[in-house]
Design an enzyme around this catalytic site. Structure first.
Site, PDB file in Angstrom:
ATOM      1  N   TRP A 486      55.131 -29.623 -50.342  1.00  0.00           N
ATOM      2  CA  TRP A 486      55.516 -29.196 -51.696  1.00  0.00           C
ATOM      3  C   TRP A 486      54.922 -30.106 -52.770  1.00  0.00           C
ATOM      4  O   TRP A 486      54.530 -29.660 -53.839  1.00  0.00           O
ATOM      5  CB  TRP A 486      57.049 -29.177 -51.790  1.00  0.00           C
ATOM      6  CG  TRP A 486      57.570 -28.822 -53.142  1.00  0.00           C
ATOM      7  CD1 TRP A 486      57.830 -27.576 -53.636  1.00  0.00           C
ATOM      8  CD2 TRP A 486      57.897 -29.742 -54.191  1.00  0.00           C
ATOM      9  NE1 TRP A 486      58.296 -27.660 -54.919  1.00  0.00           N
ATOM     10  CE2 TRP A 486      58.343 -28.977 -55.283  1.00  0.00           C
ATOM     11  CE3 TRP A 486      57.860 -31.124 -54.316  1.00  0.00           C
ATOM     12  CZ2 TRP A 486      58.752 -29.556 -56.480  1.00  0.00           C
ATOM     13  CZ3 TRP A 486      58.260 -31.705 -55.503  1.00  0.00           C
ATOM     14  CH2 TRP A 486      58.697 -30.924 -56.573  1.00  0.00           C
ATOM     15  N   ASP A 488      52.057 -31.763 -54.175  1.00  0.00           N
ATOM     16  CA  ASP A 488      50.602 -31.737 -54.073  1.00  0.00           C
ATOM     17  C   ASP A 488      49.956 -33.084 -54.366  1.00  0.00           C
ATOM     18  O   ASP A 488      48.744 -33.243 -54.165  1.00  0.00           O
ATOM     19  CB  ASP A 488      50.028 -30.692 -55.038  1.00  0.00           C
ATOM     20  CG  ASP A 488      50.408 -29.271 -54.649  1.00  0.00           C
ATOM     21  OD1 ASP A 488      50.615 -29.030 -53.452  1.00  0.00           O
ATOM     22  OD2 ASP A 488      50.506 -28.411 -55.539  1.00  0.00           O
ATOM     23  N   LYS A 631      55.959 -36.569 -64.715  1.00  0.00           N
ATOM     24  CA  LYS A 631      55.682 -35.651 -63.604  1.00  0.00           C
ATOM     25  C   LYS A 631      55.971 -36.310 -62.255  1.00  0.00           C
ATOM     26  O   LYS A 631      57.020 -36.925 -62.078  1.00  0.00           O
ATOM     27  CB  LYS A 631      54.254 -35.109 -63.735  1.00  0.00           C
ATOM     28  CG  LYS A 631      54.145 -34.065 -64.867  1.00  0.00           C
ATOM     29  CD  LYS A 631      52.744 -33.525 -65.032  1.00  0.00           C
ATOM     30  CE  LYS A 631      52.336 -32.554 -63.937  1.00  0.00           C
ATOM     31  NZ  LYS A 631      52.877 -31.199 -64.128  1.00  0.00           N
ATOM     32  N   HIS A 639      62.181 -28.707 -61.003  1.00  0.00           N
ATOM     33  CA  HIS A 639      62.258 -27.817 -59.847  1.00  0.00           C
ATOM     34  C   HIS A 639      63.276 -28.327 -58.825  1.00  0.00           C
ATOM     35  O   HIS A 639      63.962 -27.548 -58.159  1.00  0.00           O
ATOM     36  CB  HIS A 639      60.857 -27.753 -59.218  1.00  0.00           C
ATOM     37  CG  HIS A 639      60.694 -26.706 -58.166  1.00  0.00           C
ATOM     38  ND1 HIS A 639      59.595 -25.888 -58.099  1.00  0.00           N
ATOM     39  CD2 HIS A 639      61.464 -26.339 -57.117  1.00  0.00           C
ATOM     40  CE1 HIS A 639      59.705 -25.066 -57.069  1.00  0.00           C
ATOM     41  NE2 HIS A 639      60.832 -25.326 -56.455  1.00  0.00           N
ATOM     42  N   GLY A 705      59.683 -23.044 -60.986  1.00  0.00           N
ATOM     43  CA  GLY A 705      60.680 -22.846 -59.938  1.00  0.00           C
ATOM     44  C   GLY A 705      62.013 -23.462 -60.297  1.00  0.00           C
ATOM     45  O   GLY A 705      63.046 -23.149 -59.679  1.00  0.00           O
TER      46      GLY A 705
END
Length: 808
Positions: A486, A488, A631, A639, A705
């Protein structure tokens, strides 16, 4: 600081201050003809694709971030003063200019008042159509007559392919034309000569065209050439035609095209006049003329608007709750589900940030999106699931993106190094959710083709998903991370091992065993549980670090996410998924969630990892390119926030779950919008964490998501209304001081009224349930006991009945 309020009765968010910290947006239309519009009428439009069909232009990453857009300019012909029917682009002083924007379900309305003139501009796309309405209502509130002139403005793309339009200018600025087609209509064409060659089938010649029509008032002037309207050194704030008081009747021939229609409006004191703009795709003399003939009246505009509102409000009617927390009410009753529906529709393809580079259905995200919409649009959810299942190869892996021209059974196998390890594991969340919602257990027996060759039942597809990971195990008996799990940003090497995917695989094996038993396939159930036992042993042997689970194991054996390293010692996903999958022992659940609270919790949400990466090799941890707290580098990835809420709920800690929920809940920031900056009514992809100097700022709104997991964690775990295959489970986990809540839930064609009472003020546990006055000492209400209009009362207490989940 507060910039607006929730109007749940109207299902709107009302922006009362237009100078919001960022542009606050909404969506119009459908996946056929869609649009983004902001609280200042900025935005763009697109046909089927945000990248290949963008017919209305937007300049991304600009200041302001939403220009150009869909504008009405109003000019007083006597004083020569002018303004816009949304605060921007003219931007009059707010001590003189009053503005309200109502973002609703696929529509936006702008109400303004300036110098004795009230205006209302309404924008929407009628259901099933490929054009949009702009309706302008102007009222003279003063004591003297007024002579006004109205101007429309939008900027059309020269080429619907955004790269051609924005980059290949030596071609694209020479291919467009704009002209007056009729007394009330403008015509725009791209590749006009190709249209002349193929008038019976314009698509053959790659012909692109738009039209714009005015009804309700006469068109007294126009401009189709952008430079003529704006001026060589003008701007959207100061367009030349508005300043000088009239359009130039320009016909664009190359360069850039725009849509400006001029109309004169004379108003007696107290008088109101209206006009309607229709703007759509297709040729003005064909599609445009047809649309105006059928839809070109104010009465028809009203009729279509009413249809639109009713249709959207019906979708949002699958669940309505009344809890002690208004932020949760706003989220569940309107904006949380609406956010899920928009994300389901557009995946990650079109927003003020996503500009079409992800054109299609991102596989892993789109599978998860099913969780948020199965109750609201079950038929569309089923259709999407089948499309995604057909994007799975016969070996169990999946295409990274399902493109718009995808055809099952015709896809070439992708190179082994392009497979991601988590893609098809998400089916073990999404498919049982859909089946339990609809009662269509036979869906598991439906035959669906593979992407490359062959076919299998849905149940068979699930088996291949498990085998894909089981056949790609690393040295420690854990699933290989392949190109990526999940996250990346973590590059483990193809044979490096992902503990996150190991937990997903464990959940998949458990779920598959349960489905197998229900299908009478005991051997398959035994196989799955035996594989799970082997996986459990490998997890316990290598992956517990003393107070939390590790992150992953690289191809060279290096362990990440351990207390013995300086950066990225703890990773959020593996802690919460150890709980969600049932892999963690009770002691491990206690310790790893305590570590999450100690090391990852912030006032704005749960960080993805900590401490941040500064010196890590970019070849392994690509998130090091982000500054600390952004991030994947110790930022708050929204998410994942729902996973943290669910994990605490699964161990019965309702107060902690509530704290985590509110920390990241958009609506909780409505009165402190300057902190979050993004829209307080929808989710954002990422939030700056406390290790950054911008803690709480949120970016990349709408398409994430995070929308699904936020809504799902509240409705099915915190409120605990969770459909099962054979009944409706009521298993809420609440903040202990709540007295309870009520809910109206649409399920399998029945409208159910649910009341949860918490007289003992516990976090979790149902003692008994009353169904239409009949006492039931269980937490699952059998389908056979329910009918349309059933009243269910669930009593929480300390002597709770046991709950056995059929699915996560």
């Amino acid at each position: 600081m507060q910039y607006g309020y929730f109007d749940d009765e109207a299902m709107e968010y009302v922006v009362t201050r237009p100078d919001t910290p960022t542009s606050w947006s909404n969506y119009l239309g459908s996946t056929e003809y869609g649009a983004v519009i902001t609280n200042n009428a900025g935005g763009y439009g697109f046909y089927k694709s945000g990248a290949q069909g963008r017919f209305m232009r937007l300049r991304f990453n600009s200041i302001p971030m939403d220009q150009p857009g869909r504008y009405f300019y109003l000019r007083d012909m006597e004083s020569k003063d002018y303004w816009s029917a949304s605060w921007q682009p003219v931007g009059k002083p707010l001590d003189k200019y009053k503005s309200i924007c109502r973002h609703g379900t696929a529509y936006s309305i702008f109400e303004t008042e300036y110098e004795g003139i009230k205006s209302e501009a309404k924008y929407f796309v009628p259901l099933g159509q490929t054009f949009e309405y702009w309706r302008l209502k102007v009222t003279n509130t003063g004591s003297k007559a007024r002579k006004l002139r109205a101007f429309t403005y939008c900027e059309f793309s020269n080429q619907w392919n955004t790269t051609q339009d924005q980059v290949n200018l030596q071609y694209s600025i020479f291919i467009c034309k704009g002209e007056k087609a009729k007394e009330n209509m403008l015509r725009y064409s791209i590749h006009e000569n190709l249209y002349l060659q193929h008038q019976k089938n314009p698509a053959i010649g790659d012909y692109m065209s738009e039209w714009m029509a005015l009804v309700g008032q006469p068109m007294t002037g126009y401009d189709t050439d952008r430079q003529s309207f704006i001026g060589t050194y003008g701007s959207y704030k100061e367009p030349d035609s508005v300043i000088n008081g009239e359009c130039k009747n320009s016909n664009a021939y190359g360069d850039n095209i725009c849509g400006s229609m001029q109309s004169d409006i004379e108003l007696a004191p107290g008088e109101t006049k209206e006009l309607v703009v229709l703007l759509g795709i297709g040729d003005a003399n064909v599609e445009g003329e047809k649309a105006v003939k059928e839809f070109g009246s104010i009465a028809k505009c009203d009729e279509e608007f009413d249809k639109l509102v009713k249709a959207w409000h019906a979708k949002l009617g699958s669940l309505n709750v009344k809890t002690p927390d208004e932020d949760i009410n706003h989220t569940v009753n309107v904006w949380g589900l609406y956010n899920c529906l928009i994300t389901f529709a557009w995946s990650r393809a079109a927003s003020l940030v996503y500009n079409g580079e992800r054109d299609g259905l991102g596989y892993r995200d789109s599978v998860q999106d099913i969780l948020g919409v199965s109750a609201a649009i079950p038929e569309e959810a089923e259709e999407r699931l089948v499309r995604l299942l057909s994007g799975q190869f016969a070996n169990g892996g999946a295409l990274p993106v399902i493109s718009k021209d995808f055809v099952a059974g015709k896809q070439k196998m992708i190179p082994a190094e392009e497979f991601r390890s988590d893609d098809c594991q998400w089916f073990f969340n999404a498919i049982p959710c859909f089946v339990a919602e609809t009662g269509k257990f036979d869906f598991y027996n439906r035959v669906v083709p593979y992407a490359d060759q062959g076919e299998a039942t849905v149940y068979g597809h699930l088996k291949q998903a498990l085998l894909f990971n089981l056949e790609r195990m690393g040295a420690n008996g854990l699933p290989c991370g392949l190109l990526a799990d999940w996250n990346d940003c973590l590059k483990l090497g193809y044979h490096g091992e992902s503990l996150f995917v190991a937990f997903q695989l464990r959940l998949g094996l458990t779920t598959y065993a349960d489905i197998s038993k229900r299908l009478g396939k005991e051997d398959e159930a035994k196989w799955a549980m035996a594989e799970r036992d082997k996986l459990d042993a490998n997890i316990q042997k290598k992956c517990w670090d003393g107070k939390w689970f590790v992150w992953a194991i690289a191809e060279d054996g290096t362990v990440y996410g351990t207390h013995s390293i300086d950066e990225g010692q703890i990773y959020f996903n593996t802690q919460v998924w150890s709980v969600l999958s049932g892999a963690a022992t009770p002691d491990q659940v206690r310790d790893c969630l305590a570590s999450v609270k100690e090391k990852l919790a912030t006032p704005y949400g749960l960080m993805l990892c900590a401490p941040p990466f500064i010196y890590a090799s970019r070849n392994i941890m690509t998130s090091v390119v982000y500054p600390a707290g952004i991030k994947e580098n110790a930022g708050i990835f929204n998410h994942t926030q729902g996973w943290g809420v669910i994990a605490e709920i699964m161990r019965g800690n309702g107060d902690q779950a509530y704290e985590y929920l509110k920390a990241a809940l958009p609506a909780a920031y409505n009165t402190k919008a300057e902190v979050r900056q993004s829209e307080p009514y929808v989710i954002g992809q990422t939030t700056y964490s406390s290790v950054s100097p911008r803690a709480g700022n949120t970016r990349v709104s709408w398409l994430s998501g995070a929308a699904t997991w936020n809504y799902y964690s509240i409705t099915q775990y915190m409120l605990g209304i969770r459909p099962q295959y054979d009944g409706l489970l009521l298993d809420p986990c609440l903040k202990a001081d709540w007295d309870g809540f009520t809910a109206d839930r649409r399920w399998r064609g029945m409208n159910l009224h649910i009341e949860v009472k918490n007289p003992q003020h516990v976090n979790k546990g149902i003692e008994y349930i009353e169904v239409d006055g009949k006492k039931l000492e269980a937490a699952v209400v059998p389908v056979s006991m329910l009918k349309d209009g059933s009243k269910i009362v669930a009593y929480m207490g300390k002597n709770a009945v046991a709950v056995e989940n059929e699915r996560m």
